[in-house]
Design a protein around this motif. Structure first.
Motif, short mmCIF file in Angstrom:
data_model
loop_
_atom_site.label_atom_id
_atom_site.label_comp_id
_atom_site.label_asym_id
_atom_site.label_seq_id
_atom_site.Cartn_x
_atom_site.Cartn_y
_atom_site.Cartn_z
N MET A 293 0.91 -1.26 0.36
CA MET A 293 -0.23 -0.35 -0.02
C MET A 293 0.89 1.55 0.09
SD MET A 293 -2.62 1.37 3.10
CE MET A 293 -1.29 1.85 3.86
N LYS A 294 0.34 2.06 -1.13
CA LYS A 294 1.14 3.19 -1.10
C LYS A 294 1.17 4.24 0.61
CE LYS A 294 2.52 2.94 -5.84
NZ LYS A 294 2.15 4.25 -7.18
N ALA A 295 1.74 5.56 0.49
CA ALA A 295 1.10 6.18 1.83
C ALA A 295 0.24 7.15 1.43
CB ALA A 295 2.77 6.92 2.37
N THR A 296 0.18 7.50 -0.16
CA THR A 296 -0.87 8.77 -0.58
C THR A 296 -2.43 7.73 -0.30
OG1 THR A 296 -0.22 7.61 -3.17
CG2 THR A 296 0.19 9.66 -2.35
N ASP A 297 -2.56 6.60 -0.44
CA ASP A 297 -3.12 5.78 -0.58
C ASP A 297 -4.72 6.38 0.24
OD1 ASP A 297 -2.93 4.12 -2.27
OD2 ASP A 297 -2.41 2.88 -1.83
N SER A 298 -4.01 5.70 2.39
CA SER A 298 -5.52 6.84 3.17
C SER A 298 -3.88 7.52 4.04
CB SER A 298 -5.49 5.37 3.91
OG SER A 298 -4.95 4.36 4.18
N HIS A 299 -3.69 8.59 3.47
CA HIS A 299 -2.49 8.92 4.62
C HIS A 299 -3.01 10.68 5.17
CE1 HIS A 299 0.88 8.09 7.42
NE2 HIS A 299 0.89 8.83 7.17
N SER A 300 -2.75 11.04 5.65
CA SER A 300 -2.82 12.24 6.34
C SER A 300 -2.05 12.30 7.17
CB SER A 300 -4.83 12.14 7.36
OG SER A 300 -4.95 11.90 8.58
N PHE A 301 -2.25 13.85 7.81
CA PHE A 301 -1.40 14.72 8.72
C PHE A 301 -1.88 15.64 9.40
CE2 PHE A 301 1.19 13.33 4.63
CZ PHE A 301 1.94 12.41 5.61
N VAL A 302 -1.48 15.93 10.71
CA VAL A 302 -1.80 17.35 11.39
C VAL A 302 -0.25 17.51 11.40
CG1 VAL A 302 -1.72 15.72 13.16
CG2 VAL A 302 -2.25 18.37 13.52
N VAL A 303 -0.10 18.84 11.11
CA VAL A 303 1.12 19.50 11.34
C VAL A 303 1.50 20.38 12.42
CG1 VAL A 303 3.13 20.63 10.14
CG2 VAL A 303 2.07 18.63 8.65
N PHE A 304 1.92 20.74 13.35
CA PHE A 304 3.00 21.68 14.28
C PHE A 304 3.90 22.15 13.58
CE2 PHE A 304 0.46 19.10 16.86
CZ PHE A 304 -0.93 20.03 17.68
N SER A 305 3.37 23.82 13.33
CA SER A 305 5.23 24.53 12.55
C SER A 305 4.46 26.34 12.61
CB SER A 305 4.67 23.88 11.47
OG SER A 305 3.93 24.42 10.78
N GLY A 306 5.43 27.12 12.15
CA GLY A 306 5.51 28.18 12.51
C GLY A 306 5.21 28.16 11.15
N GLY A 307 5.17 29.87 11.21
CA GLY A 307 5.21 30.10 9.31
C GLY A 307 5.55 30.24 8.64
#
Length: 521
Positions: free
Chosen positions: A1-15
């Motif tokens: 399975m490729k990461a793009t199939d069902s992957h999602s991200f929550v990203v803590f970051s600055g600007g």
């Protein structure tokens, strides 16, 4: 399975730092990415908005929204024109009237930057800019400085003032720029219409107030051969006083009323993010304060907890550790949400290529420890609240004073919700209260009539529940002790780095995507 199939991200970051690697997350997923950003920046164009209009910082939010325009959609001629308009900054000039005149051309719709934008979108954008102009005119006595002003910031501020909602303003910005066509979101860590301020307690006992002072202080102007102080000490007679008069008149040194609220008072308007001056002492703690300098414990935007609970991977992005990441992580509920999330399979820390003013001489272990400590502090705040909630309001205040030794052990058994919520295994985390505000011991504080919080009943989560992977560059300037880190249960992933024009190690989207793919598959 490729990461793009069902992957999602929550990203803590600055600007800004994370903007360079956004493609990593969008090429590795189907644009199912949520960016959590703090709203405590008080430098640059944002500082002038806060000085005159108040409200939260919008600069980092605007920066991420603008960057996403190129990431989530194919650029069209109109979208390119909108991006150029909302990215435009008014010039820096000593001739303030000239800058003001150019702003007048923009708000009236006669500036060249409007070329290529359809009439309906032009009038939608201009409507919020005219509202912003109206609010500035209402406060003409404060003499707003338009120099270096961001049109995108002005639009977001006008939209927020019109709707009364920061998130509604973000939605309007995203709608006009086409970002709402994909499942990508920009989420303020705190959903507030108020100014949000952070402070840093240093190990030597000094306190720095405001993100600008911590991260990139404004240059000090020489005066008669000496350095002029950045901020004048508050007269104790004037402390805690509100100036409700419309002209905000104050007494000067000669006891004459004068208006000090002008553009020359805003030292944070012009600054450089490339500050070589080190802090006088390492940072011990980052915390939020109210207008009187007292520590407060804000509630996060509910969407922050929701995203942590539904996304499959969490990213602690590159950027400023103590002024971008930590302010988002110490919020109530965030530490427990990350530790207890059933959806998060990977929790990835992307290590900076170099240290900055905030992290001078830090190693990778120091970064890991600081992030874990921030999340444990979030858990500790939750534990303190549960502890105080365990007391019945009908109990007498005298029952809380002079509590005999050992009583807290019996309390924990009486309050099953408190005991069960924080029964994770003990870790090496230790709470240092020597340099912090002992607000609970102050007679005027809300916690004064409660017994001290029993630290021996607080068991924070181990570091590996917060971070599962460390991604670092092969040319990093920061020391990485792989063996020590992996003994903590964190897997180290080394990737190929590049160099910036100034010779600093930097990430590339290609190497980041490959690393994220390998971790997430």
């Amino acid at each position: 399975m490729k990461a793009t199939d069902s992957h999602s991200f929550v990203v803590f970051s600055g600007g800004s730092a994370c903007n360079h690697i956004l493609d990593t997350f969008h090429k590795t997923s189907t644009n199912d990415v949520s960016y959590i950003l703090g709203i405590s920046d008080n430098g640059g164009s944002t500082s002038e908005l806060i000085r005159v209009l108040g409200g939260p910082s919008v600069g980092d939010l605007r920066s991420r929204l603008i960057r996403l325009m190129d990431t989530v959609q194919e650029p069209t001629k109109e979208m390119t024109a909108i991006k150029e308009l909302l990215s435009y900054r008014l010039p820096v000039s000593d001739n303030h009237q000239k800058v003001r005149d150019e702003w007048g051309l923009i708000v009236e719709g006669r500036h060249i930057r409007w070329n290529g934008i359809s009439i309906e979108k032009k009038e939608a954008i201009r409507g919020f800019l005219t509202l912003f102009e109206f609010e500035i005119l209402k406060r003409a006595h404060k003499r707003f400085n338009f120099c270096n002003g961001s049109i995108g910031n002005f639009f977001l501020t006008g939209a927020r003032l019109f709707t009364g909602s920061l998130e509604a303003a973000i939605f309007l910005f995203a709608s006009i720029t086409g970002i709402t066509s994909v499942p990508t979101s920009v989420v303020p860590a705190i959903n507030s219409n108020q100014t949000v301020t952070i402070a840093a307690a240093l190990l030597d006992g000094e306190t720095l107030v405001g993100q600008c002072e911590i991260s990139h202080p404004s240059p000090q102007k020489p005066k008669t051969g000496h350095n002029q102080p950045r901020k004048r000490r508050m007269n104790p007679i004037d402390a805690f006083v509100h100036y409700d008069d419309i002209f905000d008149m104050r007494l000067d040194d000669n006891s004459h009323y004068s208006n000090h609220d002008n553009e020359n008072d805003n030292a944070n308007l012009f600054y450089s993010k490339h500050v070589e001056e080190k802090l006088t002492s390492p940072i011990d703690k980052i915390y939020y304060i109210n207008e009187y300098g007292q520590e407060i414990y804000p509630v996060p935007n509910p969407k922050v907890i929701s995203q942590i609970s539904t996304k499959s991977s969490l990213i602690y992005s590159i950027g400023s550790l103590y002024t971008s990441l930590v302010p988002c992580l110490i919020l109530r509920g965030v530490g427990n949400a990350i530790a207890q999330s059933q959806s998060l399979k990977h929790k990835i820390l992307m290590l900076n290529g170099t240290n900055d003013r905030e992290t001078s001489d830090y190693t990778a272990l120091d970064f890991i420890t600081s992030i874990a400590s921030a999340l444990k502090e979030s858990q500790r705040i939750d534990a303190r609240r549960a502890f105080y909630q365990s007391f019945d309001d009908s109990d007498q205040e005298s029952d809380y004073l002079d509590v005999p030794d050992g009583v807290f052990s019996s309390m924990s058994s009486q309050n099953s919700s408190f005991a069960s919520a924080y029964n994770t295994p003990s870790s090496s985390y230790s709470y240092n209260s020597n340099n912090l505000m002992s607000i609970g011991s102050m007679p005027g504080s809300p916690s004064y009539h409660f017994p001290p919080f029993p630290d021996h009943l607080f068991y924070p989560s181990p570091v590996s529940t917060f971070i599962t992977h460390l991604v670092y560059l092969d040319n990093t300037a920061i020391k990485v002790d792989v063996n020590a880190i992996e003994r903590m249960g964190i897997k180290c992933v080394r990737i190929k780095g590049s160099y910036s024009e100034t010779g600093e190690p930097v990430y590339t989207n290609e190497s980041c995507k490959e690393a994220i793919d390998n971790i997430c598959i």
